[in-house]
Scaffold this active site. Structure first.
Site, PDB file in Angstrom:
ATOM      1  N   HIS A 308      -8.191  -3.960   2.498  1.00  0.00           N
ATOM      2  CA  HIS A 308      -9.201  -2.999   2.902  1.00  0.00           C
ATOM      3  C   HIS A 308      -9.795  -3.451   4.223  1.00  0.00           C
ATOM      4  O   HIS A 308      -9.945  -4.649   4.441  1.00  0.00           O
ATOM      5  CB  HIS A 308     -10.301  -2.889   1.832  1.00  0.00           C
ATOM      6  CG  HIS A 308     -11.140  -1.670   1.987  1.00  0.00           C
ATOM      7  ND1 HIS A 308     -12.206  -1.620   2.850  1.00  0.00           N
ATOM      8  CD2 HIS A 308     -11.041  -0.454   1.418  1.00  0.00           C
ATOM      9  CE1 HIS A 308     -12.731  -0.415   2.788  1.00  0.00           C
ATOM     10  NE2 HIS A 308     -12.045   0.318   1.942  1.00  0.00           N
ATOM     11  N   ASP A 366      -7.816   2.246  -4.988  1.00  0.00           N
ATOM     12  CA  ASP A 366      -6.647   3.087  -5.232  1.00  0.00           C
ATOM     13  C   ASP A 366      -5.590   2.412  -6.090  1.00  0.00           C
ATOM     14  O   ASP A 366      -4.637   3.060  -6.525  1.00  0.00           O
ATOM     15  CB  ASP A 366      -6.017   3.512  -3.900  1.00  0.00           C
ATOM     16  CG  ASP A 366      -6.812   4.627  -3.269  1.00  0.00           C
ATOM     17  OD1 ASP A 366      -7.473   5.353  -4.021  1.00  0.00           O
ATOM     18  OD2 ASP A 366      -6.774   4.748  -2.033  1.00  0.00           O
TER      19      ASP A 366
HETATM   20  N1  ACO Z   1       0.468  -5.740   2.082  1.00  0.00           N
HETATM   21  C1  ACO Z   1       0.928  -6.762   2.827  1.00  0.00           C
HETATM   22  N2  ACO Z   1       0.276  -7.233   3.930  1.00  0.00           N
HETATM   23  C2  ACO Z   1      -0.865  -6.639   4.277  1.00  0.00           C
HETATM   24  C3  ACO Z   1      -1.404  -5.560   3.525  1.00  0.00           C
HETATM   25  C4  ACO Z   1      -0.696  -5.130   2.400  1.00  0.00           C
HETATM   26  N3  ACO Z   1      -1.159  -4.109   1.660  1.00  0.00           N
HETATM   27  N4  ACO Z   1      -2.564  -5.155   4.105  1.00  0.00           N
HETATM   28  C5  ACO Z   1      -2.738  -5.937   5.173  1.00  0.00           C
HETATM   29  N5  ACO Z   1      -1.726  -6.844   5.275  1.00  0.00           N
HETATM   30  C6  ACO Z   1      -1.597  -7.924   6.255  1.00  0.00           C
HETATM   31  C7  ACO Z   1      -1.196  -7.386   7.624  1.00  0.00           C
HETATM   32  O1  ACO Z   1       0.213  -7.357   7.781  1.00  0.00           O
HETATM   33  C8  ACO Z   1      -1.856  -8.396   8.523  1.00  0.00           C
HETATM   34  O2  ACO Z   1      -1.090  -9.569   8.505  1.00  0.00           O
HETATM   35  P1  ACO Z   1      -1.003 -10.510   9.835  1.00  0.00           P
HETATM   36  O3  ACO Z   1      -2.410 -10.939  10.107  1.00  0.00           O
HETATM   37  O4  ACO Z   1      -0.086 -11.618   9.451  1.00  0.00           O
HETATM   38  O5  ACO Z   1      -0.453  -9.627  10.926  1.00  0.00           O
HETATM   39  C9  ACO Z   1      -3.167  -8.706   7.824  1.00  0.00           C
HETATM   40  O6  ACO Z   1      -2.900  -8.476   6.432  1.00  0.00           O
HETATM   41  C10 ACO Z   1      -4.346  -7.832   8.265  1.00  0.00           C
HETATM   42  O7  ACO Z   1      -3.942  -6.467   8.132  1.00  0.00           O
HETATM   43  P2  ACO Z   1      -4.490  -5.271   9.018  1.00  0.00           P
HETATM   44  O8  ACO Z   1      -3.506  -4.155   9.011  1.00  0.00           O
HETATM   45  O9  ACO Z   1      -4.897  -5.817  10.364  1.00  0.00           O
HETATM   46  O10 ACO Z   1      -5.800  -4.870   8.235  1.00  0.00           O
HETATM   47  P3  ACO Z   1      -6.582  -3.534   8.440  1.00  0.00           P
HETATM   48  O11 ACO Z   1      -7.999  -3.835   8.118  1.00  0.00           O
HETATM   49  O12 ACO Z   1      -6.304  -2.928   9.785  1.00  0.00           O
HETATM   50  O13 ACO Z   1      -5.914  -2.547   7.368  1.00  0.00           O
HETATM   51  C11 ACO Z   1      -5.462  -1.399   5.356  1.00  0.00           C
HETATM   52  C12 ACO Z   1      -6.486  -2.229   6.146  1.00  0.00           C
HETATM   53  C13 ACO Z   1      -4.977  -0.210   6.218  1.00  0.00           C
HETATM   54  C14 ACO Z   1      -6.143  -0.833   4.113  1.00  0.00           C
HETATM   55  C15 ACO Z   1      -4.255  -2.302   4.982  1.00  0.00           C
HETATM   56  O14 ACO Z   1      -4.709  -3.392   4.188  1.00  0.00           O
HETATM   57  C16 ACO Z   1      -3.147  -1.543   4.250  1.00  0.00           C
HETATM   58  O15 ACO Z   1      -2.287  -0.969   4.909  1.00  0.00           O
HETATM   59  N6  ACO Z   1      -3.174  -1.540   2.886  1.00  0.00           N
HETATM   60  C17 ACO Z   1      -2.211  -0.779   2.101  1.00  0.00           C
HETATM   61  C18 ACO Z   1      -2.622   0.680   2.061  1.00  0.00           C
HETATM   62  C19 ACO Z   1      -3.818   0.926   1.157  1.00  0.00           C
HETATM   63  O16 ACO Z   1      -3.889   0.455   0.027  1.00  0.00           O
HETATM   64  N7  ACO Z   1      -4.779   1.739   1.666  1.00  0.00           N
HETATM   65  C20 ACO Z   1      -5.967   2.148   0.885  1.00  0.00           C
HETATM   66  C21 ACO Z   1      -7.209   1.654   1.555  1.00  0.00           C
HETATM   67  S1  ACO Z   1      -8.608   2.001   0.501  1.00  0.00           S
HETATM   68  C22 ACO Z   1      -8.963   3.615   0.797  1.00  0.00           C
HETATM   69  O17 ACO Z   1      -8.611   4.214   1.773  1.00  0.00           O
HETATM   70  C23 ACO Z   1      -9.760   4.257  -0.255  1.00  0.00           C
END
Ligand code: ACO
Length: 433
Positions: A308, A366
């Protein structure tokens, strides 16, 4: 440390420093008010708005490190246990818990506004039957602007409240009709005497041949899910509604824009993606393989329902969703549901994995909601539609707050331009020469 009153921006080229006021909020980081910066020839650069407070708001508050979510100061844990969704809707809209008479009156107004203009049925019929319900919801909600354009004065407080009641009343009907249309079943009209969640289940699952017996345990579970999704500060869809509404645009069109943003798989579309992922995993023995895929930087796969932008320790909504999941599965005698077992095991393994620990990736709201919806008989394509139904309350509350603020201005971000420098047009026959 006390809040400073100003921040001083200095430059390494000898230019005069710029003083910027610093403001403290009730909670959360202090903000540096950079509004005067552009008069000095500078802009701030913050793609994804990681360090930008786009507005002042008193509606919800999140502390991502502490795993805290408040609606108007009330912890989500207390609201989800003791309040119902329409009470929370009133709280978000007006800032206080309603008095009993206010709650009764508001509930009645919302229920009595559940029916749509009859001609809206024709709008539905323009869509392909197999259209995704979110595509239909975005289209039909946007089309509602054609039915209520002249009657809504966005700069009048009473008119905005009326619009809020209309939207909270009608969006569940639009969602249920999107489902019925997709199923090829006749539309089912709302029943004013039913509770908000009960009525939604009725419109989803009754047919003209048979009325759906609403199980009160399941209706309460759904009502809780609505509460958990009602508002969440300045997320992508809420910011979309605010930006669209900042121009004074029609509120139905603004809410449709919010729905479009919510639909994305990185936002509200995640619960649908979680269920698809759990089905693809298929068996607990395959979990390590999927965890490795999620960790592989060459692979775009992410563990859906994990991570998140704000919550970096735990999502307080996820704990309640997990509990609701247990309650619903027990009520329906589905505790051995294989996808639920995979979800529990995936959560256990991921939470022990160094990759997820280091990046503070925890299950979000979610992760479990899809399993609950599936147990309720709601198909994956409707998951985001239900999220949109609940979030409509937050969107209208935020939209109303923005327009009630006399200092509000049209939203107009700037950019850091890195395109071509000025050049002259080259006639077609000379190009490539
Ligand atoms: N699985 C694996 N790796 C992940 C995940 C994941 N679900 N989420 C983040 N990471 C990793 C990224 O690859 C990144 O790694 P790095 O630092 O080695 O490059 C690090 O964690 C940080 O990730 P970001 O994308 O920079 O985090 P951001 O805050 O931008 O994204 C998000 C948040 C979009 C929710 C992301 O965690 C994601 O894509 N999750 C899966 C989708 C999801 O469940 N969305 C629902 C959100 S809740 C809602 O909307 C109600």
């Amino acid at each position: 440390m006390t809040t400073p009153t100003k921040a001083i921006l200095t430059f390494d080229n000898g230019a005069a420093p710029i003083e910027l006021p610093v403001q403290a909020g009730t909670y959360g980081p202090d903000v540096i008010d950079i509004r005067a910066l552009n008069q000095h020839g500078y802009l701030t650069y913050d793609p994804g708005f990681m360090s930008t407070a786009s507005c002042t708001s008193g509606i919800s508050f999140i502390d991502g490190e502490a795993g805290v979510l408040y609606y108007r100061g009330y912890p989500i844990e207390q609201l989800v246990q003791h309040a119902d969704f329409l009470e929370v809707a009133w709280l978000l809209l007006f800032g206080e818990l309603p008095l009993p008479a206010e709650k009764a009156d508001f509930s009645q107004q919302v229920r009595r506004n559940a029916m749509l203009h009859d001609q809206i049925n024709n709008v539905f019929r323009g869509f392909r039957r197999d259209a995704h319900p979110m595509a239909v919801m975005v289209g039909v909600t946007g089309a509602m602007s054609a039915f209520y354009h002249d009657s809504s004065d966005v700069f009048d407080a009473a008119s905005r409240v009326q619009t809020a009641v209309h939207l909270i009343g009608k969006v569940p009907t639009i969602a249920a009709m999107s489902y019925k249309y997709n199923m090829g079943e006749p539309f089912v009209y709302p029943q004013y005497q039913l509770g908000y969640a009960e009525n939604f289940l009725h419109m989803m699952f009754s047919t003209p041949c048979e009325s759906y017996e609403v199980n009160p345990v399941l209706a309460r579970a759904l009502d809780r899910i609505f509460i958990l999704h009602a508002d969440h500060e300045q997320n992508a869809s809420t910011s979309t509604v605010r930006l669209a509404g900042s121009s004074g645009a029609n509120p139905y069109a603004c809410i449709a824009a919010g729905m479009a943003s919510l639909w994305g798989p990185l936002h509200g579309g995640a619960n649908e993606a979680v269920l698809k992922m759990l089905a693809e995993i298929g068996d607990v023995s395959r979990i390590p393989e999927f965890i490795e895929r999620a960790k592989d930087k060459q692979n775009p796969f992410r563990l859906m329902g994990f991570g998140h932008r704000i919550y970096k320790n735990m999502d307080p909504r996820a704990a309640f969703m997990r509990q609701t999941c247990h309650e619903v599965l027990e009520e329906l005698d589905l505790v051995d549901d294989p996808l639920f077992r995979i979800a529990l095991e995936l959560e256990r393994i991921a939470l022990q994995d160094e990759y997820f620990i280091a990046r503070k990736l925890y299950p979000n709201v979610d992760f479990y909601s899809g399993i609950v919806f599936r147990a309720l008989g709601i198909p994956p394509s409707m998951f985001t539609a239900i999220f949109a139904l609940a979030r409509t309350v937050g969107w209208v509350a935020q939209w109303n707050e923005m327009l009630a603020d006399s200092s509000h201005r049209i939203g107009r971000p700037r950019q850091h331009y890195n395109g071509a420098t000025r050049r002259d047009y080259v006639p077609e026959h000379l190009r490539g020469a």
